[in-house]
Design a protein around this motif. Structure first.
Motif, PDB file in Angstrom:
ATOM      1  N   TYR A 114       8.912 -12.017   2.917  1.00  0.00           N
ATOM      2  CA  TYR A 114       8.856 -11.678   4.344  1.00  0.00           C
ATOM      3  C   TYR A 114       9.679 -12.721   5.089  1.00  0.00           C
ATOM      4  CZ  TYR A 114       7.117 -11.442   9.130  1.00  0.00           C
ATOM      5  OH  TYR A 114       7.039 -11.353  10.499  1.00  0.00           O
ATOM      6  N   GLU A 156      11.485 -13.877   8.969  1.00  0.00           N
ATOM      7  CA  GLU A 156      11.709 -13.661  10.401  1.00  0.00           C
ATOM      8  C   GLU A 156      13.071 -14.247  10.750  1.00  0.00           C
ATOM      9  OE1 GLU A 156       8.304 -15.095  12.601  1.00  0.00           O
ATOM     10  OE2 GLU A 156       7.000 -13.594  11.674  1.00  0.00           O
ATOM     11  N   ASP A 175       9.358  -5.037   9.615  1.00  0.00           N
ATOM     12  CA  ASP A 175       7.921  -5.218   9.820  1.00  0.00           C
ATOM     13  C   ASP A 175       7.460  -4.258  10.916  1.00  0.00           C
ATOM     14  OD1 ASP A 175       5.524  -6.907   9.173  1.00  0.00           O
ATOM     15  OD2 ASP A 175       5.626  -7.270  11.338  1.00  0.00           O
ATOM     16  N   GLY A 234      11.037  -9.244  12.122  1.00  0.00           N
ATOM     17  CA  GLY A 234      10.467  -9.471  10.799  1.00  0.00           C
ATOM     18  C   GLY A 234      10.937  -8.409   9.814  1.00  0.00           C
ATOM     19  N   HIS A 257      10.794  -7.207   5.455  1.00  0.00           N
ATOM     20  CA  HIS A 257      10.268  -7.378   4.101  1.00  0.00           C
ATOM     21  C   HIS A 257      11.364  -6.975   3.115  1.00  0.00           C
ATOM     22  CE1 HIS A 257       6.173  -7.758   5.730  1.00  0.00           C
ATOM     23  NE2 HIS A 257       6.605  -6.904   6.627  1.00  0.00           N
ATOM     24  N   ILE A 302      -0.401 -10.721   5.914  1.00  0.00           N
ATOM     25  CA  ILE A 302       0.739 -10.266   5.106  1.00  0.00           C
ATOM     26  C   ILE A 302       0.303 -10.336   3.655  1.00  0.00           C
ATOM     27  CG2 ILE A 302       3.128 -10.701   4.409  1.00  0.00           C
ATOM     28  CD1 ILE A 302       3.591 -12.014   7.110  1.00  0.00           C
ATOM     29  N   SER A 309       0.989  -9.255  -0.504  1.00  0.00           N
ATOM     30  CA  SER A 309       1.776  -8.725  -1.615  1.00  0.00           C
ATOM     31  C   SER A 309       0.809  -8.492  -2.763  1.00  0.00           C
ATOM     32  CB  SER A 309       2.855  -9.722  -2.050  1.00  0.00           C
ATOM     33  OG  SER A 309       3.788  -9.922  -1.013  1.00  0.00           O
ATOM     34  N   ALA A 325       0.833  -6.278   7.213  1.00  0.00           N
ATOM     35  CA  ALA A 325       1.984  -5.789   6.447  1.00  0.00           C
ATOM     36  C   ALA A 325       1.643  -5.889   4.974  1.00  0.00           C
ATOM     37  CB  ALA A 325       3.227  -6.613   6.753  1.00  0.00           C
ATOM     38  N   THR A 381       3.163  -5.211   0.774  1.00  0.00           N
ATOM     39  CA  THR A 381       4.106  -4.814  -0.267  1.00  0.00           C
ATOM     40  C   THR A 381       3.288  -4.612  -1.529  1.00  0.00           C
ATOM     41  OG1 THR A 381       5.884  -6.139   0.701  1.00  0.00           O
ATOM     42  CG2 THR A 381       6.135  -5.513  -1.617  1.00  0.00           C
TER      43      THR A 381
END
Lengths: 347, 347
Positions: free
Chosen positions: A256, A258, A310, A316, A318, B153, B155, B239, B241
């Motif tokens: 991730y 920014e 994002d 943002g 991914h 966030i 994963s 978010a 993944t």
């Protein structure tokens, strides 16, 4: 052997990375006038083939580096600490693939796609970054240049070959034992030199290298500190969680980021990465196209996919970054640095 | 059979989750006066043992639910869509483990440690969240209550059993083929109903469920939307993944959270989670103690470790969350909901 070329030494020539270095030097047709293959005492005497010629690997000693112009080290941090200064003393430029000198302020830490020019400041030793760092910065540098970079949070999915040949064997043997319903005793992973060893086959182990006092592992701190150094961004916010998987070769990363620009679209980011050196874009969800470790083995590039904005932050993004940890993560980046030395007329 | 108890139906009784539901009902000694085991036509006629008694699985039809008080559905979204309303019509309360009704605003989406009271609002159907969502919210809810939660966030590192028995077989067969140096043809993963299938053994596949137009997969959107619904926080930034691994059972998650309180220490967060319902803290880096999928199989709890403060943000924390995706992620959470129905005198 080329008529015009350099005297190159490979230290750790029989290891997983050393073998890839020789393959890469050969496939790149690197200008070598003399090749010296070195190792620890344990592996000395082994025969290695380079361009159809057999070499006997010799024990690395200070005097092994007499006349050597470029020495590629990949035999562990202790060997580099002991012998890299000896090689430099004898006139060699060392490209070191261990963590021994990476954070030394007198040593450039180089990924050619990112900071090739830093090579010029070398004082004999150039460090090759950690495998998981290299593939990430190759994908992040275009974003930094184009849009500014402010924050990175990465979770890794790392292959066992980063822990050497013994770890590969352990994965295979454990996998077979489990499939057979047999018992086994973990002996290598997660960290050979640590107290406890755990099952890696059909498991996910959230420890790579030893724990530091702040609760992060050394691998995680390498990713954090090396990324800042390579990109010359001490202020960059970076966090990492590093996890070992039952994959033989190929590190993956869920990243991730920014950026500073809030107007960038996903398509612009994809186009930017598609046009970037060392990156192959593999990103078409409609066709189920994304990078995977099983597809990256034997390839030099860094593969990027799953790029998406994002849902909460316009700046943002991914992404999913995959590369062969033995090649771009180690051997290929080292040979690239050697090629840069030649190109920049520093050797 | 208890003298006092409920008429319970399990739909999908022969599947990976259905089997775990029966084991869990038995181990919890759930008060059952009559047990009806149902399935699709394909699996009907199979014999299943519950408390040393043999049952023959019957084809699920609308009339199968006559007299049923609690119906646990885990036979795919289409079966739930067709038959859950029929069960409700006949007086049953449905606990649905598919995604069919999860985002329906008339259907409570329940993880008892988080929002047990929402059960009271049911109109016949109560939805069981996605496996990867459940284990995350169990660990996040104490943070939300104590410190306020603003950003997540995640994963994931997900096991193949989430994709059913065929995916488990595929992982085992592919692993054996690769160890033998034999060829194979992927046929199930990453998504049985999608166009392309990829190797899962010794690989990591960044696709779980089908892709949506925004570039996220349906699994990722489930984690995002369900988390907001369960925690009643539409404003929460989430978010995800989602990645499938060569692990048979046990989902892992690398989670970064930002809380509203900037003064919390890592030790306070560890203590909070240690004291939380449904959580087992496994967090001692000095002893290499952290959760791993291989250790969580067969256990109901959510295991949390690797808790550490972000190096840049005082209100940011990283953690590693592991749970048995067939138990807390599916069967155990469904049975927990059934237990809550009894406890709250709703059945």
């Amino acid at each position: 052997m080329e008529a015009r070329g350099y005297h190159v030494a490979v230290v750790g020539a029989t290891g997983a990375v050393g073998q890839q270095m020789l393959k890469t030097l050969e496939s790149r047709n690197f200008p070598i006038s003399k090749l010296t293959l070195l190792s620890s005492e344990r592996s000395a005497g082994k025969k290695v083939i380079y361009k159809n010629q057999e070499y006997t690997v010799q024990v690395a000693t200070p005097d092994s580096f007499e006349g050597v112009q470029i020495a590629l080290f990949s035999a562990g941090g202790n060997v580099s600490k002991a012998l890299a200064p000896e090689a430099v003393k004898r006139g060699a430029i060392v490209v070191d693939n261990t963590s021994a000198y990476r954070m030394d302020e007198n040593v450039p830490l180089v990924v050619p796609e990112v900071n090739e020019a830093a090579i010029k400041d070398h004082k004999g030793i150039i460090a090759n970054p950690n495998c998981s760092t290299i593939q990430m910065v190759v994908a992040l540098e275009p974003l930094r240049q184009q849009y500014g970079l402010s924050k990175v949070i990465v979770s890794t999915y790392q292959a066992v070959s980063g822990a050497g040949a013994a770890a590969i064997n352990e994965l295979k043997q454990q996998s077979q034992a489990i499939l057979n319903g047999e018992s086994f005793t973990p002996e290598v992973l997660p960290v050979k030199g640590d107290e406890k060893h755990y099952q890696i086959a059909f498991n996910a182990v959230p420890q790579i290298d030893k724990f530091q006092e702040n609760g992060f592992t050394f691998e995680e701190m390498k990713m954090i500190n090396e990324t800042k150094k390579i990109m010359s961004m001490p202020e960059l916010q970076v966090a990492a969680t590093c996890v070992r998987l039952p994959v033989e070769t190929g590190h993956s990363e869920s990243v991730y980021v920014e950026i500073e620009n809030h107007e960038v679209t996903t398509d612009q980011l994809k186009q930017l990465l598609k046009d970037s050196d060392g990156v192959t874009l593999q990103d078409d969800p409609s066709q189920q196209i994304y990078p995977m470790p099983a597809d990256c083995v034997g390839k030099n590039d860094v593969f990027v996919g799953r790029i998406r904005k994002d849902l909460d932050r316009a700046n943002g993004f991914h992404m999913w970054i995959v590369s062969d940890n033995l090649l771009k993560g180690a051997a290929w980046n080292s040979v690239q640095i050697a090629e840069s030395l030649v190109k920049l007329q520093l050797v």
